[in-house]
Motif scaffolding. Structure first.
Motif, mmCIF file in Angstrom:
data_model
loop_
_atom_site.group_PDB
_atom_site.id
_atom_site.type_symbol
_atom_site.label_atom_id
_atom_site.label_comp_id
_atom_site.label_asym_id
_atom_site.label_seq_id
_atom_site.Cartn_x
_atom_site.Cartn_y
_atom_site.Cartn_z
ATOM 1 N N UNK A 1 0.808 -1.207 0.000
ATOM 2 C CA UNK A 1 0.000 0.000 0.000
ATOM 3 C C UNK A 1 0.837 1.251 0.000
ATOM 4 N N UNK A 2 2.147 1.139 -0.182
ATOM 5 C CA UNK A 2 3.013 2.310 -0.182
ATOM 6 C C UNK A 2 3.551 2.553 -1.578
ATOM 7 N N UNK A 3 3.800 3.817 -1.898
ATOM 8 C CA UNK A 3 4.408 4.126 -3.179
ATOM 9 C C UNK A 3 5.917 4.193 -2.995
ATOM 10 N N UNK A 4 6.638 3.386 -3.746
ATOM 11 C CA UNK A 4 8.091 3.449 -3.696
ATOM 12 C C UNK A 4 8.734 2.647 -2.590
ATOM 13 N N UNK A 5 8.078 1.632 -2.087
ATOM 14 C CA UNK A 5 8.719 0.812 -1.068
ATOM 15 C C UNK A 5 7.758 -0.179 -0.446
ATOM 16 N N UNK A 6 8.323 -1.003 0.440
ATOM 17 C CA UNK A 6 7.504 -1.934 1.214
ATOM 18 C C UNK A 6 7.759 -1.681 2.694
ATOM 19 N N UNK A 7 6.712 -1.781 3.477
ATOM 20 C CA UNK A 7 6.845 -1.579 4.914
ATOM 21 C C UNK A 7 7.113 -2.908 5.598
ATOM 22 N N UNK A 8 8.077 -2.898 6.495
ATOM 23 C CA UNK A 8 8.445 -4.102 7.238
ATOM 24 C C UNK A 8 7.415 -4.310 8.345
ATOM 25 N N UNK A 9 6.773 -5.474 8.325
ATOM 26 C CA UNK A 9 5.751 -5.793 9.313
ATOM 27 C C UNK A 9 6.355 -6.550 10.481
ATOM 28 N N UNK A 10 7.318 -7.441 10.183
ATOM 29 C CA UNK A 10 7.919 -8.259 11.227
ATOM 30 C C UNK A 10 9.360 -8.570 10.823
ATOM 31 N N UNK A 11 10.258 -8.562 11.795
ATOM 32 C CA UNK A 11 11.661 -8.901 11.542
ATOM 33 C C UNK A 11 12.024 -10.086 12.413
ATOM 34 N N UNK A 12 12.469 -11.149 11.768
ATOM 35 C CA UNK A 12 12.912 -12.330 12.501
ATOM 36 C C UNK A 12 14.432 -12.285 12.616
ATOM 37 N N UNK A 13 14.972 -13.045 13.546
ATOM 38 C CA UNK A 13 16.419 -13.131 13.692
ATOM 39 C C UNK A 13 17.015 -13.621 12.382
ATOM 40 N N UNK A 14 18.062 -12.951 11.936
ATOM 41 C CA UNK A 14 18.702 -13.321 10.678
ATOM 42 C C UNK A 14 19.329 -12.114 10.023
ATOM 43 N N UNK A 15 19.564 -12.183 8.719
ATOM 44 C CA UNK A 15 20.268 -11.101 8.015
ATOM 45 C C UNK A 15 19.602 -9.729 8.163
ATOM 46 N N UNK A 16 18.276 -9.672 8.083
ATOM 47 C CA UNK A 16 17.585 -8.380 8.181
ATOM 48 C C UNK A 16 17.774 -7.755 9.564
ATOM 49 N N UNK A 17 17.589 -8.545 10.605
ATOM 50 C CA UNK A 17 17.757 -7.994 11.960
ATOM 51 C C UNK A 17 19.222 -7.647 12.218
ATOM 52 N N UNK A 18 20.148 -8.451 11.687
ATOM 53 C CA UNK A 18 21.575 -8.148 11.840
ATOM 54 C C UNK A 18 21.951 -6.845 11.152
ATOM 55 N N UNK A 19 21.250 -6.512 10.064
ATOM 56 C CA UNK A 19 21.518 -5.268 9.337
ATOM 57 C C UNK A 19 20.918 -4.056 10.044
ATOM 58 N N UNK A 20 20.031 -4.293 11.003
ATOM 59 C CA UNK A 20 19.401 -3.189 11.725
ATOM 60 C C UNK A 20 18.038 -2.815 11.194
ATOM 61 N N UNK A 21 17.484 -3.630 10.315
ATOM 62 C CA UNK A 21 16.143 -3.377 9.802
ATOM 63 C C UNK A 21 15.145 -3.651 10.929
ATOM 64 N N UNK A 22 14.194 -2.721 11.090
ATOM 65 C CA UNK A 22 13.235 -2.810 12.194
ATOM 66 C C UNK A 22 11.803 -2.820 11.683
ATOM 67 N N UNK A 23 10.926 -3.336 12.523
ATOM 68 C CA UNK A 23 9.500 -3.280 12.223
ATOM 69 C C UNK A 23 9.105 -1.820 12.013
ATOM 70 N N UNK A 24 8.334 -1.563 10.970
ATOM 71 C CA UNK A 24 7.890 -0.202 10.677
ATOM 72 C C UNK A 24 8.762 0.513 9.661
ATOM 73 N N UNK A 25 9.988 0.016 9.426
ATOM 74 C CA UNK A 25 10.840 0.609 8.396
ATOM 75 C C UNK A 25 10.180 0.442 7.034
#
Length: 73
Positions: A1-25
């Protein structure tokens, strides 16, 4: 529902969380690639290289910043 991106709903342990990606980003670009839909985003993610630094442009609180994602082999 966003223009120009996707909103992170949930972050599980792994590469995304290690990179600092958070819920709501909002992920606006990944590996310097833009995308128009969730399907396009998933296609890019499926083709990401392993053991390389992958730039991820996130919007957090209205502010853009780059994070580095690394997918282990």
């Amino acid at each position: 529902g966003l223009e120009g991106g996707v909103q992170v709903v949930k972050v599980q342990a792994g590469p995304a969380s290690n990179a600092g990606i958070r819920q709501g980003d909002i992920i606006a670009k990944i590996n310097n690639e833009s995308f128009e839909s969730l399907e396009d985003f998933e296609d890019i993610v499926d083709d990401l290289p392993e053991d390389k630094a992958i730039p991820v442009l996130v919007i957090r609180g209205g502010n853009p910043s780059f994070l580095v994602l690394k997918i282990e082999e």
